[in-house]
Design an enzyme around this catalytic site. Structure first.
Site, PDB file in Angstrom:
ATOM      1  N   TRP A 237       0.878  -1.187   0.000  1.00  0.00           N
ATOM      2  CA  TRP A 237       0.000   0.000   0.000  1.00  0.00           C
ATOM      3  C   TRP A 237       0.913   1.233   0.000  1.00  0.00           C
ATOM      4  CZ3 TRP A 237      -2.051   2.791   4.747  1.00  0.00           C
ATOM      5  CH2 TRP A 237      -3.062   3.692   4.400  1.00  0.00           C
TER       6      TRP A 237
ATOM      7  N   ASP B  79      -0.759  -5.912   8.799  1.00  0.00           N
ATOM      8  CA  ASP B  79      -1.787  -4.921   8.503  1.00  0.00           C
ATOM      9  C   ASP B  79      -2.992  -5.708   7.999  1.00  0.00           C
ATOM     10  OD1 ASP B  79      -3.384  -2.873   7.651  1.00  0.00           O
ATOM     11  OD2 ASP B  79      -1.891  -1.922   6.351  1.00  0.00           O
TER      12      ASP B  79
ATOM     13  N   ALA C  10      -6.759  -5.103   6.919  1.00  0.00           N
ATOM     14  CA  ALA C  10      -7.751  -4.059   6.637  1.00  0.00           C
ATOM     15  C   ALA C  10      -8.968  -4.587   5.886  1.00  0.00           C
ATOM     16  CB  ALA C  10      -7.093  -2.936   5.827  1.00  0.00           C
TER      17      ALA C  10
ATOM     18  N   LYS D 178     -13.413  -0.823   6.004  1.00  0.00           N
ATOM     19  CA  LYS D 178     -14.018  -1.549   4.891  1.00  0.00           C
ATOM     20  C   LYS D 178     -15.060  -2.548   5.380  1.00  0.00           C
ATOM     21  CE  LYS D 178     -10.377   0.386   3.344  1.00  0.00           C
ATOM     22  NZ  LYS D 178      -9.558   0.876   2.301  1.00  0.00           N
TER      23      LYS D 178
HETATM   24  C1  LMR Z   1      -6.906   2.190  -0.779  1.00  0.00           C
HETATM   25  O1  LMR Z   1      -5.851   1.545  -0.797  1.00  0.00           O
HETATM   26  O2  LMR Z   1      -7.457   2.602  -1.811  1.00  0.00           O
HETATM   27  C2  LMR Z   1      -7.564   2.460   0.539  1.00  0.00           C
HETATM   28  O3  LMR Z   1      -6.879   1.852   1.557  1.00  0.00           O
HETATM   29  C3  LMR Z   1      -7.828   3.898   0.762  1.00  0.00           C
HETATM   30  C4  LMR Z   1      -6.608   4.679   1.075  1.00  0.00           C
HETATM   31  O4  LMR Z   1      -6.633   5.361   2.110  1.00  0.00           O
HETATM   32  O5  LMR Z   1      -5.643   4.649   0.314  1.00  0.00           O
END
Ligand code: LMR
Length: 394
Positions: free
Chosen positions: A127, A208, A210, A243
């Site tokens: 991410w 992590d 999510a 989410k």
């Molecule tokens: C994403 O990866 O799109 C989500 O986790 C939202 C974000 O905050 O980036």
């Protein structure tokens, strides 16, 4: 003073969100930011969340501060949801945080406080905000191979080879389920091998999580996290409710620090509370209270699980429909990985210029690394996307 400021790099996911909003075309499709949308393109408030909010509204008599760790009932309910009985409660320190991002940030700060020379091993890719926050905090990062561009699965051999370079005390950041951005995940045999490597090399695990409930089911998606938490000496778990409870804007997260040495937990707990105090004092409460209300009420919990399951199955259905449609149009199996991936995202492996072409010529928005949000699709838009992918030659 202000003249010394320099423009900061734009977050590519949020920049894309803005571009989509500003695109005047009617036929545009948003597969960018990770937000669930139903068949009507709406991100609904979940039924159980509405009901719990009403309950909170009726029953809450004060908005005085909770504790620095948030309401202990929230930590208990979330620990139970994520870990079940995999780890004794006495081994877990936990605090509420502003979303999963807040939990990641606090986890990194705790690492920096405890061991400033620790390096954080992050998957390539991960991410983007993991990387951005670590850079901002000035922490050393090492990327480990993760995504196999050929198969669009996990490059497990490469991952293990790279993790072997970690030194005792280094932190390995793992996605508990539904890897963001690739959608490619380890199986449980591979997870066990990662656990063994962590233990052999004296590494610290950080997870992590999510997207619990978005992949193979609530329990199944927690299995890897439970395995790690119950098998390593120390680990950090950053969890998000954005989410799976759809409470994105309420900023509802949890950070756990788990130690096999229960004698350590008091200090871990007071350090986590200290970090909350330094950064924002008390964590947000509304989302946490709503989540606690749902998890502790049998009817609300059952209704939430049912709706979450509907969301999960709809995403799986869209994955299969897209894989089938691409197979039909391209006459090849090369997109079958889309049905194998899990969670909200799939990285389809297209070059940035083709991703841009999708946006410019077809009004289809996905992140530049070709991550698409499956939950941004519906049964009508899947054939449009498939046709566009084949037409531009991905
Ligand atoms: C994403 O990866 O799109 C989500 O986790 C939202 C974000 O905050 O980036």
């Amino acid at each position: 003073m202000f003249e010394n400021l320099k423009p900061q790099p734009a977050d590519k996911i949020l920049a894309l969100m803005q571009m989509y909003r500003e695109d005047p075309r009617d036929q545009k499709i948003d597969l960018g930011v990770g937000v669930y949308k139903n068949a009507e393109g709406i991100t609904p408030v979940m039924r159980a969340v509405k009901a719990a909010e009403q309950k909170v509204w009726e029953e809450q008599e004060s908005k005085a501060y909770t504790g620095l760790a948030g309401d202990p009932a929230y930590s208990d309910a979330m620990i139970n949801l994520i870990l079940g009985d995999a780890v004794p409660r006495a081994n877990i320190a936990a605090v509420a945080t502003p979303g999963g991002t807040g939990a990641c940030r606090q986890a990194f700060e705790l690492v920096r406080l405890a061991n400033p020379s620790a390096r954080i091993f992050v998957s390539n890719p991960t991410w983007p905000n993991h990387v951005s926050i670590l850079n901002y905090l000035g922490m050393e990062m090492v990327a480990y191979r993760y995504f196999d561009a050929e198969t669009r699965g996990v490059d497990f051999g490469g991952m293990m080879e790279d993790l072997k370079q970690a030194r005792p005390g280094d932190v390995v950041l793992l996605h508990g389920c539904c890897h963001n951005p690739t959608g490619a995940n380890l199986n449980l045999v591979e997870w066990q091998a990662v656990v063994d490597l962590i233990n052999e090399q004296g590494l610290i695990a950080m997870i992590d999580i999510a997207y619990q409930g978005f992949g193979d089911g609530l329990e199944e998606d927690a299995a890897a996290t439970r395995l790690v938490a119950s098998s390593v000496k120390e680990c950090l778990i950053a969890a998000s409710c954005s989410k799976n409870f759809g409470v994105y804007r309420e900023r509802t997260g949890l950070l756990m620090a788990i130690s096999q040495d229960a004698g350590q937990v008091g200090l871990n707990q007071s350090t986590l509370a200290f970090l909350n105090r330094q950064n924002y004092s008390f964590p947000p409460d509304h989302g946490a209270r709503v989540v606690t209300t749902i998890l502790n009420d049998a009817d609300l919990r059952a209704d939430w699980q049912q709706e979450l399951e509907e969301v999960r199955l709809s995403m799986l259905g869209l994955r299969q429909q897209l894989a089938d449609e691409l197979q039909r149009l391209s006459g090849s199996d090369r997109f079958s990985f889309i049905a194998q991936h899990r969670g909200m995202f799939s990285r389809i492996g297209a070059a940035p210029d083709l991703v841009e072409k999708l946006r410019l010529e077809h009004g289809i928005y996905m992140v530049g690394d070709s991550r698409m949000n499956i939950a941004g699709l519906n049964v009508q838009t899947v054939p449009i996307l498939a046709r566009a992918i084949v037409d531009i030659g991905i």
